[in-house]
Design a protein around this motif. Sequence first.
Motif, mmCIF file in Angstrom:
data_model
loop_
_atom_site.group_PDB
_atom_site.id
_atom_site.type_symbol
_atom_site.label_atom_id
_atom_site.label_comp_id
_atom_site.label_asym_id
_atom_site.label_seq_id
_atom_site.Cartn_x
_atom_site.Cartn_y
_atom_site.Cartn_z
ATOM 1 N N ILE A 20 0.862 -1.126 -0.204
ATOM 2 C CA ILE A 20 -0.012 -0.039 0.168
ATOM 3 C C ILE A 20 0.879 1.098 -0.032
ATOM 4 O O ILE A 20 1.490 1.448 1.188
ATOM 5 C CB ILE A 20 -1.067 0.238 1.369
ATOM 6 C CG1 ILE A 20 -1.621 -1.242 1.593
ATOM 7 C CG2 ILE A 20 -1.809 1.202 1.354
ATOM 8 C CD1 ILE A 20 -2.620 -1.571 0.475
ATOM 9 N N ASP A 21 0.886 2.015 -0.915
ATOM 10 C CA ASP A 21 1.549 3.240 -1.100
ATOM 11 C C ASP A 21 3.347 2.788 -0.791
ATOM 12 O O ASP A 21 3.907 3.532 0.104
ATOM 13 C CB ASP A 21 1.136 4.370 -0.343
ATOM 14 C CG ASP A 21 -0.265 4.926 -0.742
ATOM 15 O OD1 ASP A 21 -0.532 4.838 -2.037
ATOM 16 O OD2 ASP A 21 -1.031 5.457 0.132
ATOM 17 N N ASN A 22 3.867 2.088 -1.440
ATOM 18 C CA ASN A 22 5.081 1.471 -1.090
ATOM 19 C C ASN A 22 5.163 0.956 0.360
ATOM 20 O O ASN A 22 6.661 1.154 0.690
ATOM 21 C CB ASN A 22 6.028 2.871 -1.572
ATOM 22 C CG ASN A 22 6.082 3.191 -3.003
ATOM 23 O OD1 ASN A 22 5.919 2.222 -3.837
ATOM 24 N ND2 ASN A 22 6.127 4.331 -3.391
ATOM 25 N N GLY A 69 -5.427 2.880 -1.984
ATOM 26 C CA GLY A 69 -4.466 3.276 -1.149
ATOM 27 C C GLY A 69 -4.953 3.121 0.428
ATOM 28 O O GLY A 69 -4.200 3.335 1.017
ATOM 29 N N LYS A 70 -5.805 2.118 0.660
ATOM 30 C CA LYS A 70 -6.217 1.570 1.974
ATOM 31 C C LYS A 70 -6.072 0.181 2.128
ATOM 32 O O LYS A 70 -6.062 -0.548 0.817
ATOM 33 C CB LYS A 70 -7.483 2.293 2.327
ATOM 34 C CG LYS A 70 -7.719 3.532 2.549
ATOM 35 C CD LYS A 70 -9.222 3.923 2.739
ATOM 36 C CE LYS A 70 -9.422 5.520 2.606
ATOM 37 N NZ LYS A 70 -10.679 5.903 2.960
ATOM 38 N N ILE A 91 -9.083 -0.641 6.233
ATOM 39 C CA ILE A 91 -8.216 0.115 7.327
ATOM 40 C C ILE A 91 -7.365 1.155 6.511
ATOM 41 O O ILE A 91 -6.756 1.088 5.471
ATOM 42 C CB ILE A 91 -7.405 -1.022 7.747
ATOM 43 C CG1 ILE A 91 -8.109 -2.009 8.426
ATOM 44 C CG2 ILE A 91 -6.423 -0.170 8.904
ATOM 45 C CD1 ILE A 91 -7.211 -3.173 8.963
ATOM 46 N N ALA A 92 -7.414 2.462 6.863
ATOM 47 C CA ALA A 92 -6.589 3.575 6.438
ATOM 48 C C ALA A 92 -5.598 3.318 7.344
ATOM 49 O O ALA A 92 -5.443 3.474 8.458
ATOM 50 C CB ALA A 92 -7.387 4.817 6.721
ATOM 51 N N LEU A 93 -4.188 3.480 6.515
ATOM 52 C CA LEU A 93 -2.644 3.294 7.097
ATOM 53 C C LEU A 93 -2.384 4.697 7.083
ATOM 54 O O LEU A 93 -2.367 5.731 6.319
ATOM 55 C CB LEU A 93 -1.830 2.702 6.408
ATOM 56 C CG LEU A 93 -2.405 0.940 6.182
ATOM 57 C CD1 LEU A 93 -1.535 0.534 5.422
ATOM 58 C CD2 LEU A 93 -2.345 0.401 7.792
ATOM 59 N N GLU A 94 -1.504 5.196 8.324
ATOM 60 C CA GLU A 94 -1.010 6.524 8.561
ATOM 61 C C GLU A 94 0.373 6.312 9.081
ATOM 62 O O GLU A 94 0.572 5.824 10.424
ATOM 63 C CB GLU A 94 -1.902 7.318 9.383
ATOM 64 C CG GLU A 94 -1.309 8.487 9.645
ATOM 65 C CD GLU A 94 -2.248 9.521 10.728
ATOM 66 O OE1 GLU A 94 -1.705 10.693 11.096
ATOM 67 O OE2 GLU A 94 -3.103 8.857 11.175
#
Length: 132
Positions: A20-22, A69-70, A91-94
């Motif tokens: 997810i986004d590298n 992107g999630k 799940i949103a990742l941060e």
Amino acid sequence: MGRGMADLNQGWSSLSYCVIDNVFCSSCSDWFGFRWYDTRRQSWESVKGVRRLTEFAGHGIVKMADYGGKLAVFWTGSFRDREKTIWRAVIALERRNGDGEDEEMWGTVECVDPLLTIPTSYDFVRAFAATV
């Protein structure tokens, strides 16, 4: 092979994983935990903040995919008679704490839903992300 590559290769082929986004993510052996690979530390770190999923624990295998992107997580559960249900969580990742040694990955569960009821004789093999 350096320590980092040994850690990266250790057993990951038998677990669910996705990028997810590298960020390389994997399910843990206690399958409602998730890990991400920290290239700076060359080690697997826990994704924090996703404890809520344990209340939906089923009996099936977890599969993961990129969902815009999630992190989309799929599993089978809710066995009744000759049927089982496929569930989904988004799940949103941060990333938190900047780019330093104490960087963390946090997950926020946005939804948990039953998606489909199938016969217990069917196996859930893969989850794919597709861009149309």
